[in-house]
Design an enzyme around this catalytic site. Structure first.
Site, mmCIF file in Angstrom:
data_model
loop_
_atom_site.group_PDB
_atom_site.id
_atom_site.type_symbol
_atom_site.label_atom_id
_atom_site.label_comp_id
_atom_site.label_asym_id
_atom_site.label_seq_id
_atom_site.Cartn_x
_atom_site.Cartn_y
_atom_site.Cartn_z
ATOM 1 N N ASN A 84 -10.305 -45.190 -19.920
ATOM 2 C CA ASN A 84 -9.888 -44.622 -21.217
ATOM 3 C C ASN A 84 -8.591 -45.221 -21.751
ATOM 4 O O ASN A 84 -8.470 -45.458 -22.954
ATOM 5 C CB ASN A 84 -9.723 -43.104 -21.080
ATOM 6 C CG ASN A 84 -11.029 -42.429 -20.776
ATOM 7 O OD1 ASN A 84 -11.983 -42.501 -21.553
ATOM 8 N ND2 ASN A 84 -11.108 -41.786 -19.615
ATOM 9 N N SER A 109 4.258 -43.463 -23.120
ATOM 10 C CA SER A 109 4.707 -42.204 -22.532
ATOM 11 C C SER A 109 6.000 -42.369 -21.737
ATOM 12 O O SER A 109 6.282 -43.447 -21.179
ATOM 13 C CB SER A 109 3.626 -41.675 -21.597
ATOM 14 O OG SER A 109 4.105 -40.623 -20.790
ATOM 15 N N TYR A 146 -1.082 -42.953 -14.309
ATOM 16 C CA TYR A 146 -1.110 -42.749 -15.762
ATOM 17 C C TYR A 146 0.011 -43.560 -16.426
ATOM 18 O O TYR A 146 -0.217 -44.256 -17.430
ATOM 19 C CB TYR A 146 -0.956 -41.253 -16.045
ATOM 20 C CG TYR A 146 -0.546 -40.908 -17.447
ATOM 21 C CD1 TYR A 146 -1.432 -41.029 -18.512
ATOM 22 C CD2 TYR A 146 0.756 -40.445 -17.717
ATOM 23 C CE1 TYR A 146 -1.039 -40.704 -19.802
ATOM 24 C CE2 TYR A 146 1.143 -40.109 -18.998
ATOM 25 C CZ TYR A 146 0.249 -40.246 -20.037
ATOM 26 O OH TYR A 146 0.627 -39.932 -21.325
ATOM 27 N N LYS A 150 0.037 -46.715 -19.218
ATOM 28 C CA LYS A 150 0.810 -46.789 -20.468
ATOM 29 C C LYS A 150 1.633 -48.083 -20.520
ATOM 30 O O LYS A 150 1.769 -48.698 -21.580
ATOM 31 C CB LYS A 150 1.699 -45.558 -20.599
ATOM 32 C CG LYS A 150 0.914 -44.276 -20.845
ATOM 33 C CD LYS A 150 0.141 -44.385 -22.152
ATOM 34 C CE LYS A 150 -0.740 -43.204 -22.425
ATOM 35 N NZ LYS A 150 -1.505 -43.313 -23.693
HETATM 36 N N1 LIG Z 1 1.377 -34.555 -25.539
HETATM 37 C C1 LIG Z 1 2.440 -35.216 -25.060
HETATM 38 O O1 LIG Z 1 3.514 -34.623 -24.864
HETATM 39 C C2 LIG Z 1 2.353 -36.681 -24.792
HETATM 40 C C3 LIG Z 1 1.239 -37.435 -25.106
HETATM 41 N N2 LIG Z 1 1.239 -38.788 -24.880
HETATM 42 C C4 LIG Z 1 0.084 -39.604 -25.221
HETATM 43 O O2 LIG Z 1 -0.368 -39.281 -26.524
HETATM 44 C C5 LIG Z 1 -1.772 -39.386 -26.603
HETATM 45 C C6 LIG Z 1 -2.358 -38.069 -27.083
HETATM 46 O O3 LIG Z 1 -2.006 -37.066 -26.147
HETATM 47 P P1 LIG Z 1 -2.400 -35.543 -26.390
HETATM 48 O O4 LIG Z 1 -2.729 -35.328 -27.817
HETATM 49 O O5 LIG Z 1 -1.348 -34.733 -25.742
HETATM 50 O O6 LIG Z 1 -3.703 -35.435 -25.503
HETATM 51 P P2 LIG Z 1 -5.038 -34.617 -25.825
HETATM 52 O O7 LIG Z 1 -5.857 -34.605 -24.586
HETATM 53 O O8 LIG Z 1 -4.701 -33.321 -26.476
HETATM 54 O O9 LIG Z 1 -5.723 -35.563 -26.905
HETATM 55 C C7 LIG Z 1 -6.317 -36.778 -26.559
HETATM 56 C C8 LIG Z 1 -7.553 -36.923 -27.401
HETATM 57 O O10 LIG Z 1 -8.137 -38.181 -27.102
HETATM 58 C C9 LIG Z 1 -9.540 -38.010 -26.990
HETATM 59 N N3 LIG Z 1 -10.037 -39.051 -26.098
HETATM 60 C C10 LIG Z 1 -9.721 -39.246 -24.799
HETATM 61 N N4 LIG Z 1 -10.376 -40.311 -24.324
HETATM 62 C C11 LIG Z 1 -11.130 -40.793 -25.345
HETATM 63 C C12 LIG Z 1 -12.029 -41.869 -25.461
HETATM 64 N N5 LIG Z 1 -12.326 -42.665 -24.434
HETATM 65 N N6 LIG Z 1 -12.618 -42.083 -26.662
HETATM 66 C C13 LIG Z 1 -12.352 -41.262 -27.731
HETATM 67 N N7 LIG Z 1 -11.520 -40.215 -27.660
HETATM 68 C C14 LIG Z 1 -10.916 -39.987 -26.475
HETATM 69 C C15 LIG Z 1 -9.738 -36.601 -26.429
HETATM 70 O O11 LIG Z 1 -11.038 -36.096 -26.760
HETATM 71 C C16 LIG Z 1 -8.608 -35.839 -27.088
HETATM 72 O O12 LIG Z 1 -9.015 -35.213 -28.297
HETATM 73 C C17 LIG Z 1 -2.261 -39.777 -25.209
HETATM 74 O O13 LIG Z 1 -2.467 -41.164 -25.176
HETATM 75 C C18 LIG Z 1 -1.107 -39.379 -24.318
HETATM 76 O O14 LIG Z 1 -1.068 -40.186 -23.164
HETATM 77 C C19 LIG Z 1 2.310 -39.432 -24.337
HETATM 78 C C20 LIG Z 1 3.416 -38.725 -23.969
HETATM 79 C C21 LIG Z 1 3.544 -37.296 -24.178
HETATM 80 O O1 LIG Z 2 2.796 -38.399 -21.095
HETATM 81 C C1 LIG Z 2 2.822 -37.180 -21.046
HETATM 82 O O2 LIG Z 2 4.022 -36.570 -20.888
HETATM 83 C C2 LIG Z 2 4.180 -35.176 -21.174
HETATM 84 C C3 LIG Z 2 5.467 -34.733 -20.501
HETATM 85 O O3 LIG Z 2 5.349 -34.961 -19.117
HETATM 86 P P1 LIG Z 2 5.586 -33.783 -18.069
HETATM 87 O O4 LIG Z 2 5.298 -34.408 -16.729
HETATM 88 O O5 LIG Z 2 7.018 -33.378 -18.230
HETATM 89 O O6 LIG Z 2 4.649 -32.657 -18.438
HETATM 90 C C4 LIG Z 2 2.962 -34.386 -20.676
HETATM 91 O O7 LIG Z 2 3.109 -33.015 -20.959
HETATM 92 C C5 LIG Z 2 1.727 -34.969 -21.354
HETATM 93 O O8 LIG Z 2 0.555 -34.291 -20.945
HETATM 94 C C6 LIG Z 2 1.580 -36.423 -20.975
HETATM 95 O O9 LIG Z 2 0.523 -36.996 -21.702
#
Ligand SMILES: NC(=O)C1=CN([C@@H]2O[C@H](COP(=O)(O)OP(=O)(O)OC[C@H]3O[C@@H](n4cnc5c(N)ncnc54)[C@H](O)[C@@H]3O)[C@@H](O)[C@H]2O)C=CC1
Ligand SMILES: O=C1O[C@H](COP(=O)(O)O)[C@@H](O)[C@H](O)[C@H]1O
Length: 252
Positions: A84, A109, A146, A150
């Site tokens: 992914n 990330s 993970y 990234k």
């Molecule tokens: N939420 C956070 O605090 C952080 C998020 N990120 C990055 O931001 C991005 C989004 O994270 P979130 O919204 O929190 O995660 P999330 O899990 O809420 O959203 C990810 C979305 O991507 C879709 N997805 C996953 N694999 C897929 C694929 N192969 N094809 C199509 N769709 C796919 C899922 O269905 C989901 O809707 C990720 O890449 C994550 O690593 C990075 C650091 C922190």
């Molecule tokens: O990359 C990500 O980082 C956030 C923050 O990390 P954490 O280890 O402090 O929870 C995480 O919540 C998120 O799921 C991840 O995609």
């Protein structure tokens, strides 16, 4: 000026934070393997980013890609991040280059650099009196597989910039939490990104001019150990939130 933007992973938390702030500001095409559960702006394509044909079709007529889709779990196993996060990201960059897309903003990330948080530095580095600061010029130092995926995405961005001229910004997102910073979690408070600052930051990624950049995606927290200077300079990022003020500010 409104841009035609492809948002991958649109149904997730970061995608919804972006759309919550910017739904009316750009022309959106959304792609996610999960269908939407409620009304979304623009056109929604249900598709997997590892499926080359779906991604190529979704890329037609697009100016800017915000690439979020992937497995976001810090504990995600290798087979999932390989498919992914690494293969999927390569598919997105390749299709973007082929389609003549101008800019790609990649959701990297904090876990790409999580191993800088050594036992000797923590928990002091999470506190506002400590001056330890990462600024985006340091080498990746992942804290898990993970984070490795990234760092690989950042390298893919570097390659597609150098080889194909794509403008690429890698946003090392901190901890996105709605309404208030994480509670009883110093690390999370230091790297908090509010929903409103998240939307603004990715709007900056859509509008600004850049070559290849790595920036940190956090709010203007007193506690920060990630510099947001580069995001301010290159993207005109002007965050409004600060985890130290969360008691006074419930609008984030
Ligand atoms: N939420 C956070 O605090 C952080 C998020 N990120 C990055 O931001 C991005 C989004 O994270 P979130 O919204 O929190 O995660 P999330 O899990 O809420 O959203 C990810 C979305 O991507 C879709 N997805 C996953 N694999 C897929 C694929 N192969 N094809 C199509 N769709 C796919 C899922 O269905 C989901 O809707 C990720 O890449 C994550 O690593 C990075 C650091 C922190
Ligand atoms: O990359 C990500 O980082 C956030 C923050 O990390 P954490 O280890 O402090 O929870 C995480 O919540 C998120 O799921 C991840 O995609």
């Amino acid at each position: 000026m409104a841009q035609s933007v492809l948002l991958t992973g649109a149904a997730g938390r970061v995608g919804q934070a972006i759309l919550g702030g910017l739904a009316d500001d750009h022309e959106w095409r959304l792609i996610d393997r999960d269908p939407p559960t409620d009304d979304q702006p623009g056109e929604f394509v249900v598709g997997d980013i590892t499926d080359e044909e779906s991604v190529r079709e979704a890329m037609e007529g697009i100016d800017v890609v915000i690439h979020l889709a992937g497995d976001p779990r810090p504990e995600a196993p290798w087979d999932s991040v390989l498919t992914n996060n690494i293969d999927g990201t390569q598919t997105v960059f390749e299709a973007a280059a082929d389609a003549g897309v101008e800019k790609v903003a990649f959701a990297s990330s904090n876990h790409a650099v999580g191993a800088y948080e050594t036992d000797e530095r923590t928990p002091e580095m999470y506190r506002s009196h400590d001056d330890y600061l990462l600024d985006g010029t340091e080498l990746p130092r992942p804290s898990n597989l993970y984070g490795v995926s990234k760092a690989a995405g950042e390298s893919l961005g570097r390659y597609y910039h150098d080889e194909y001229g794509l403008s690429v910004v890698c946003v090392r997102i901190g901890n996105l939490t709605q309404g208030h910073p994480p509670i009883d979690y110093e690390r999370g408070q230091a790297m908090w990104l509010s929903y409103r600052d998240c939307a603004h930051l990715f709007d900056c990624c859509i509008r600004a001019d850049y070559g290849y950049e790595i920036v940190y995606g956090i709010s203007d927290n007193d506690r920060k150990y990630y510099s947001i200077d580069r995001a301010r300079e290159v993207l005109d990022y002007e965050p409004q939130d600060n985890s130290a003020h969360h008691d006074d500010d419930t609008s984030a």
